[in-house]
Design a protein around this motif. Structure first.
Motif, mmCIF file in Angstrom:
data_model
loop_
_atom_site.group_PDB
_atom_site.id
_atom_site.type_symbol
_atom_site.label_atom_id
_atom_site.label_comp_id
_atom_site.label_asym_id
_atom_site.label_seq_id
_atom_site.Cartn_x
_atom_site.Cartn_y
_atom_site.Cartn_z
ATOM 1 N N ALA A 30 0.852 -1.192 0.000
ATOM 2 C CA ALA A 30 0.000 0.000 0.000
ATOM 3 C C ALA A 30 0.887 1.240 0.000
ATOM 4 O O ALA A 30 1.783 1.378 0.833
ATOM 5 N N VAL A 32 0.716 5.347 0.227
ATOM 6 C CA VAL A 32 -0.183 6.408 0.666
ATOM 7 C C VAL A 32 0.396 7.763 0.267
ATOM 8 O O VAL A 32 1.550 8.061 0.588
ATOM 9 N N GLU A 33 -0.402 8.571 -0.406
ATOM 10 C CA GLU A 33 0.036 9.937 -0.733
ATOM 11 C C GLU A 33 -0.332 10.825 0.442
ATOM 12 O O GLU A 33 -1.506 11.108 0.683
ATOM 13 N N VAL A 34 0.667 11.269 1.207
ATOM 14 C CA VAL A 34 0.417 12.054 2.414
ATOM 15 C C VAL A 34 0.405 13.550 2.140
ATOM 16 O O VAL A 34 -0.223 14.306 2.869
ATOM 17 N N TYR A 39 4.881 10.311 -0.853
ATOM 18 C CA TYR A 39 4.249 9.043 -0.518
ATOM 19 C C TYR A 39 4.997 8.337 0.599
ATOM 20 O O TYR A 39 6.205 8.520 0.760
ATOM 21 N N ALA A 41 5.138 4.227 2.572
ATOM 22 C CA ALA A 41 4.746 2.824 2.393
ATOM 23 C C ALA A 41 5.539 1.959 3.353
ATOM 24 O O ALA A 41 6.543 2.388 3.931
ATOM 25 N N LYS A 150 -1.648 9.315 9.239
ATOM 26 C CA LYS A 150 -2.073 9.018 7.861
ATOM 27 C C LYS A 150 -0.991 8.228 7.129
ATOM 28 O O LYS A 150 -1.281 7.347 6.327
ATOM 29 N N GLY A 152 1.138 6.109 8.339
ATOM 30 C CA GLY A 152 1.392 4.748 8.815
ATOM 31 C C GLY A 152 1.975 4.627 10.203
ATOM 32 O O GLY A 152 2.272 3.532 10.657
#
Length: 168
Positions: A30, A32-34, A39, A41, A150, A152
């Motif tokens: 996964a 994630v664009e923060v 990003y 991961a 957000k 992780g």
């Protein structure tokens, strides 16, 4: 009949010349664009780098230590996909420090865009990125904590809160 044969031949010829668009793959991890173009991961698989590059990522920042990647040359994998590779070894929660945040800040320069920051799960990536944002980019602490979650962050939150001057 010759006319039908000519049309059939033309159709076969056109079909043979048609090309399929390249298949876009999805990374197995996964991502994630923060922030726009930034990003986080967990650990990407060796075959994920092309799919990650297809998202516009140009630089990969790996926060895992060399011992965590024993038997794997992630730097070579990333460079083979045409991406820039930076490794900042962050050994667990104790590695969530201002010094490592400075190294991350430098790796994200100039614009904090087109970068993937990863560790094993996203936990260290989220925490260190939040510390970098608060210390060097002027992001308010509450916004930095939200970004970390957000991105992780889970078990490293007490260490991040301490680094941000909030206590555990």
């Amino acid at each position: 009949m010759p006319r039908i044969a000519a049309i059939a031949f033309a159709l076969l010829l056109a079909a043979g010349c048609a090309s399929n668009p390249p298949e876009v793959t999805t990374p197995t991890v996964a991502v994630v664009e923060v922030l726009p173009g930034l990003y986080t991961a967990g650990q990407p698989a060796p075959g994920d780098w092309s799919a990650i590059a297809a998202r516009g990522v140009a630089t990969v920042v790996n926060l895992r230590t060399g011992e965590e990647l024993a038997g794997r040359d992630e730097g070579s994998e990333v460079r083979a996909a045409g991406l820039r590779y930076v490794q900042i070894p962050v050994a667990g929660a104790d590695g969530i420090t201002v010094d490592n945040a400075r190294l991350l800040h430098d790796a994200l320069a100039p614009g904090h865009g087109q970068v993937l920051v990863h560790c094993a799960s996203g936990n260290r990536a989220g925490a260190l990125l939040a510390l970098e944002q608060a210390e060097f980019d002027g992001v308010p602490v509450d916004a930095a904590l939200a970004l970390a979650r957000k991105a992780g962050m889970t078990s490293t939150e007490p260490r991040l809160r301490e680094a941000l001057g909030l206590g555990r």
